[in-house]
Design a protein around this motif. Sequence first.
Motif, PDB file in Angstrom:
ATOM      1  N   ASN A   1       0.812  -1.210   0.000  1.00  0.00           N
ATOM      2  CA  ASN A   1       0.000   0.000   0.000  1.00  0.00           C
ATOM      3  C   ASN A   1       0.854   1.272   0.000  1.00  0.00           C
ATOM      4  O   ASN A   1       0.577   2.217   0.734  1.00  0.00           O
ATOM      5  CB  ASN A   1      -0.966  -0.013   1.189  1.00  0.00           C
ATOM      6  CG  ASN A   1      -2.103   0.970   1.008  1.00  0.00           C
ATOM      7  OD1 ASN A   1      -2.461   1.291  -0.119  1.00  0.00           O
ATOM      8  ND2 ASN A   1      -2.658   1.453   2.100  1.00  0.00           N
ATOM      9  N   THR A   2       1.925   1.255  -0.772  1.00  0.00           N
ATOM     10  CA  THR A   2       2.806   2.418  -0.870  1.00  0.00           C
ATOM     11  C   THR A   2       3.517   2.387  -2.215  1.00  0.00           C
ATOM     12  O   THR A   2       3.636   1.338  -2.833  1.00  0.00           O
ATOM     13  CB  THR A   2       3.846   2.439   0.256  1.00  0.00           C
ATOM     14  OG1 THR A   2       4.677   3.584   0.094  1.00  0.00           O
ATOM     15  CG2 THR A   2       4.719   1.209   0.264  1.00  0.00           C
ATOM     16  N   HIS A   3       3.982   3.530  -2.628  1.00  0.00           N
ATOM     17  CA  HIS A   3       4.780   3.621  -3.847  1.00  0.00           C
ATOM     18  C   HIS A   3       6.257   3.790  -3.495  1.00  0.00           C
ATOM     19  O   HIS A   3       7.052   4.230  -4.316  1.00  0.00           O
ATOM     20  CB  HIS A   3       4.303   4.784  -4.722  1.00  0.00           C
ATOM     21  CG  HIS A   3       2.943   4.553  -5.292  1.00  0.00           C
ATOM     22  ND1 HIS A   3       2.708   3.656  -6.309  1.00  0.00           N
ATOM     23  CD2 HIS A   3       1.734   5.065  -4.970  1.00  0.00           C
ATOM     24  CE1 HIS A   3       1.420   3.639  -6.584  1.00  0.00           C
ATOM     25  NE2 HIS A   3       0.805   4.487  -5.794  1.00  0.00           N
ATOM     26  N   ALA A   4       6.619   3.418  -2.281  1.00  0.00           N
ATOM     27  CA  ALA A   4       8.001   3.583  -1.813  1.00  0.00           C
ATOM     28  C   ALA A   4       8.994   2.878  -2.723  1.00  0.00           C
ATOM     29  O   ALA A   4      10.110   3.366  -2.920  1.00  0.00           O
ATOM     30  CB  ALA A   4       8.140   3.059  -0.385  1.00  0.00           C
TER      31      ALA A   4
END
Length: 133
Positions: free
Chosen positions: A43-46
């Motif tokens: 749940n992240t675009h890291a």
Amino acid sequence: MPESTKGFNNWTIKGKYTQQTFIDEIKKRYKETGIIPTQKSFNTHASYYLFGSWTEALIMAGITPSEVKGDTPIIRQFILDEVKQLAIELKKAPAKTEYARWLKAIALFGSWNAVLKEAKIETRLFVEGKEVK
């Protein structure tokens, strides 16, 4: 450190992830489930900010992605390393169809011979029983 990740080793994403903490989290989830984690599960675009892509994040975590997408130095090196390992296992230069990702390799390097040349795998061409140099 791969070219595409230079300068990001101390960078944090909203104070939560550095490259190392992100890699550690990927490894932890993989170890717990035995399933290659997906970017969506984080749940992240890291991964994009830290590595350039999800594929690169998996490779840096030591996980072989089921699908290799993109064209970056890390992905190119990953393909070359796999081809080199296959050559060692086969004890010969592999034919393109002996490598599972041969279509991707050709798309990245232009031809199977270019892949072998870049991987520094010796090939010999024989015409009518004589070696051509």
